[in-house]
Design a protein around this motif. Structure first.
Motif, PDB file in Angstrom:
ATOM      1  N   THR B 264      39.931  52.899  39.427  1.00 53.77           N
ATOM      2  CA  THR B 264      38.572  53.048  39.633  1.00 53.77           C
ATOM      3  C   THR B 264      38.198  53.604  41.146  1.00 53.77           C
ATOM      4  O   THR B 264      38.840  53.301  42.104  1.00 53.77           O
TER       5      THR B 264
ATOM      6  N   SER C 152      45.350  42.458  46.927  1.00 45.01           N
ATOM      7  CA  SER C 152      46.147  42.555  45.773  1.00 45.01           C
ATOM      8  C   SER C 152      46.379  41.313  45.238  1.00 45.01           C
ATOM      9  O   SER C 152      46.679  40.344  45.977  1.00 45.01           O
ATOM     10  N   TYR C 243      45.442  43.269  39.968  1.00 42.75           N
ATOM     11  CA  TYR C 243      44.367  43.729  40.483  1.00 42.75           C
ATOM     12  C   TYR C 243      44.648  44.243  42.168  1.00 42.75           C
ATOM     13  O   TYR C 243      45.146  43.243  42.834  1.00 42.75           O
ATOM     14  N   THR C 244      44.100  45.343  42.586  1.00 40.89           N
ATOM     15  CA  THR C 244      44.500  45.826  43.942  1.00 40.89           C
ATOM     16  C   THR C 244      43.249  46.813  44.061  1.00 40.89           C
ATOM     17  O   THR C 244      42.711  47.314  43.472  1.00 40.89           O
ATOM     18  N   GLU C 245      42.962  46.476  45.690  1.00 41.89           N
ATOM     19  CA  GLU C 245      41.822  47.316  46.101  1.00 41.89           C
ATOM     20  C   GLU C 245      42.468  47.841  47.399  1.00 41.89           C
ATOM     21  O   GLU C 245      43.158  47.309  48.048  1.00 41.89           O
ATOM     22  N   THR C 252      36.397  53.369  48.094  1.00 45.84           N
ATOM     23  CA  THR C 252      37.115  52.096  47.993  1.00 45.84           C
ATOM     24  C   THR C 252      37.921  52.542  46.524  1.00 45.84           C
ATOM     25  O   THR C 252      37.305  52.922  45.763  1.00 45.84           O
ATOM     26  N   ARG C 254      39.983  50.753  43.212  1.00 49.62           N
ATOM     27  CA  ARG C 254      40.236  49.470  42.373  1.00 49.62           C
ATOM     28  C   ARG C 254      41.479  49.918  41.290  1.00 49.62           C
ATOM     29  O   ARG C 254      41.083  51.044  40.928  1.00 49.62           O
TER      30      ARG C 254
END
Lengths: 346, 346, 346, 346
Positions: B264, C152, C243-245, C252, C254
């Motif tokens: 995303t 993360s 889950y990583t950003e 940003t 995701r």
């Protein structure tokens, strides 16, 4: 600046919400009085909102000199007579949908407002929802190309109380699907010419005594060839679910969401979130916006954004769906829509 | 353990996928040969999969002694003759949908398999998708109560190439909506008795030369009163979007998703994710599972999970939709479905 | 074309998956043999995959002339000796993470491969996941501007079996967080210079006997000033949640998702969907892609995409986190990373 | 029933919202006057809200006999003196966070309210957000078991205007992260004992002149062993993103959402929706609920739900984060929290 004096007819769920909004949140408006044949209910609401006046009838309401406009939120079958009374008294009119239960009734309502030179707006509030408004704007801007397919579902969590049906408030298609039919016209920028409907009393057997459906699926054909479908259902049990798609030649729009609070629980059973449970929650902003716009239109002597003609055309689709469902055939939508006389600017 | 020898007819997209799956991922099966009138294409696939044999016809394929079963993935109008050839040669048959383009054709295909005592399975692969399979299991377990409303949309990102239409592969309803019709029967546990369809050539004008639709909306009525709607669209542009709902008296099921990768991007323009782009991606597991099940059914001498009768009933709905769309009326689904003879266990 | 002969060491979950992938899905590779000190396990896997050879040791495996490369998936503390044995025999090496449990060990492994002129690739498979790969590509393309914050989380549904801890497979930070540390370097395009960690044995008291943590939170500081945080947890109960950003100066990214099947149930209790339950499900494609890439690199005599130096740097972060957690202070990451000797192209 | 007379100090964004809410939406309250050193601003707001009085100072405001309580929404560094002035005048106090910028200041504020026997509530409005309130309720009910990991991020779309920094309104940790620190205590039902922070001025170089950070990541350790992390960021560009997780031994909670309107566009570029852009949108209901609760507490002579002690403890964490970031070490949270004297019920 003098404020527009408003009266609200009907102190049920919907009338109460309109009254609360006017009382606190609509610039330029002042709530003067509420009225209901249930005089006690009217008194209670007046007390709760700290206004001085309550009445037992539309006639008493529109006799008041300090009232400039009325909001009609009585049961649907009384809409027409209330509109006529308000118009006769020279009051501007905001009327909940459906404006009347027959095309003739709608014509009379429109005529009454026209002759009285009052503004008449109809309560298709979804046009004022930020998501639907954004969708409309994007379509106008050409972002999706030509609209090709319309698809909308409307599901209540629970059906209205039986008293709703006893009050003769219109069929599934006239009371509920009519919102989708209005969206269909507004978002597709086209008129519906043919409909086909299947329906049933599938979840709420207690509605059978009224000959009422709780579920319906309506195929639509638009004048320029586009197609569509509308589903209405009275008892989803999981929540109030309003979902619309407009498929275009270049892109597709979706309007709708389920989650109410943004709270989620994750456990061995899966991921679970809550669901919007009621139209007063889902469309809180829309109900507010439509009254603000109504008041502004009156104050600025502008035509309403949702007209009697809009009410007439949506009703014509709903009546065609009723007949299609009864006769199991494709039905043409009554095309002789009368255009609403434009309100003369004084 | 001896493995089941398989041949694949048709080396287009679908046949190629089946061949790859058999070659690597179907326990108990061995890919022996592929066949196509396009012999070069057959040769290329055989080389890529490192198998020795390729042929130019179903006849050559089924002559092989080392082949026990065939997978038919040729254009739809050749399905029937391929089934007949395979049956005549005593080969078990997995055939892509539609089994034939007419009810008579389906009956002949079923009869051929019956007389040859071979197993015949039809490629409604969605029944083998984990999400749809889960939905079916939940409905069987009573979790949603009685199924009341069925709703399914199937949208391709882009239409098939024009060669697909030139090959006479069936109308929108026969080629695409037929998947939804099969789901309707399977998930609602009921038969469709009436249909009504609107359609149009709205997005792909180049299809008009074939008299083909690119968009359709089909209302359904089931024998026990439930209702439903199916939409098919050939050119969503945004992705391959398959979405089904079964509304029950107690709860509602949804099957479908859009996001392909879990990536995303969030920027000033909003939150954006990608979309599944193709049926071979969305249903990769389902295509694999159906062949595994087919092979197991043959090896264990069990009846197939998706039968010729299933093919017949889905086709009957599709044909009714074709006629409804042409004549703009409600059409009864041909009810005289012949039950498929159960394959005798030797 | 001759295929690359591969042997797999370790027939646990991970080794089994690698063997299955090689057997069916990795072009250019041929699975020759599997090996495990549990000879019965090796035999069972060989039988299941229909290959002829199984062995009890890495030594036996690498003696085989028909094996060109080995995949090392034994417990972590045996990685180094297996790498050394394989290198000594001139076999190319794909080794699961961590390459070794100490920096000295990693250096020895790198040196062994270098001196033997064999390719050494380490199993940071997330780099091969389509969503992570897309993220990396977008960052390279400048879409998010300068990476500023890395975030993360990695949560297992259930901790590994106690036998995992008995086999000395590394701490929470060395075994689990090391994936996040590798992502941190790869996606931020920067090196971690300081770390701070808190941890605890909060959910699985049975891990206390091994002095093992089940939860950790690690603050990161990168050499160019960016910051970040990594969380690892052994027992989410709800599923496998990765889950990583990457927060950038312009946008940003995701990467992550929860839903496994696309099946949802909506009831009075809310909307519920399932959750990915295991890393072999979530990263199925990544495990496949990394082996395909390894085989291609060997066949084309190209350097590996995930090097011994990558293994070393991620381990250095993990070791710093271990120490920070123990001493409750900020810890500098050992900066004297040795660059991996480039494999000479023959 | 007599209504509680309220005055609002500060007519910036936040004071304006409080004033609007009181004017229309807080039962039992009447907005009497607003005050600001910017007297013109105060006059404009008074006019807009159609109230008669505006003043230039807290002193003038609290001199009014018709004011029973004040809402303090001036810049943070003036909070303490305003609280003291209001308390000295015997007015009940609702004060925005932080209550003061030092622990000593908070102690003085608490003491002032205590000695004046007035109620003091602090503006941690998230506790009044429906999603956070639901999360708290579920944790109280034991649904997630023991809270183990806390995780919360707070991202503004754009930083406050430079005037905010010029007014000395507190650091990133004191002004922004303090909301997360309050949530940490409230949702984990535990106190933070150790913190570690990394921070930087990574996105907004113009903040360097004030020595201010725009990004921070703070590790937390709670007194009973649980751990956590808080991220704050001033310039996400994509929207206002508040997201919190509480991982428990049995289940995990998530609170947060991104989508503002429920409008989505699907095109060849993917699926895109909008993002909540501002805290006044995200927490509109919470800001309203907290004032309603404040007014009810005063009217019913009940203690406030968010106390001076809560303000003190959250500030202690923020100050520890400030120091940790400066010194790059783990910092103990000042533990000598003074418990707020309970307001004596007359």
């Amino acid at each position: 600046m003098t404020k527009l004096g408003l009266g609200v007819l009907g102190v049920g769920r919907m009338g109460q919400r309109h009254a609360e909004n006017i009382q606190s949140l609509v610039p330029g408006a002042r709530l003067i009085a509420v009225a209901d044949v249930d005089l006690d209910g009217a008194r209670r609401l007046a007390n709760a909102l700290e206004i001085e006046h309550h009445h037992a009838s539309i006639e008493a309401l529109v006799e008041r000199k300090d009232i400039d406009a009325v909001v009609i939120a009585s049961p649907s079958r009384f809409h027409l007579s209330a509109v006529q009374a308000a118009a006769a008294a020279g009051k501007h009119i905001f009327c909940e949908k459906p404006l009347a239960l027959t095309l003739e009734g709608v014509d009379q309502a429109i005529l009454a407002a026209y002759e009285a030179k009052v503004l008449l707006q109809v309560g298709f509030m979804r046009r004022y929802d930020p998501a639907y408004a954004e969708a409309h704007k994007r379509i106008e801007a050409g972002e999706i190309g030509a609209p090709i397919i319309f698809r909308s579902i409307g599901r209540d969590r629970e059906p209205p109380p039986l008293s709703f049906y006893e009050s003769g408030s219109g069929t599934l298609f006239l009371d509920s699907s009519i919102h989708e039919f209005d969206l269909a016209r507004w978002l597709m920028k086209d008129e519906v010419v043919d409909v086909h409907a299947f329906g049933g009393t599938l979840a709420c057997p207690e509605l059978s005594q009224f000959g009422e459906l709780d579920a319906g699926t309506v195929n639509l054909r638009f004048s320029r060839g586009a197609i569509g479908n509308v589903e209405s259902f009275r008892q989803s049990r999981y929540g109030y679910d309003i979902y619309t798609e407009v498929v275009g030649s270049k892109a597709t729009l979706r309007i709708g969401y389920l989650q109410q609070t943004g709270f989620t629980i994750l456990s061995g059973e899966g991921v679970t979130h809550d669901v919007v449970d009621h139209f007063l929650v889902r469309f809180a902003q829309a109900y507010l916006n439509e009254l603000r716009d109504f008041v502004q239109s009156v104050l600025s002597d502008s035509p309403p954004k949702v007209t009697g003609d809009d009410a007439r055309r949506a009703l014509a689709i709903a009546l065609a769906a009723d007949r299609s469902c009864r006769d199991s055939c494709t039905v043409q939508v009554a095309s002789q829509a009368r255009t609403e006389p434009v309100r003369p600017v004084s």
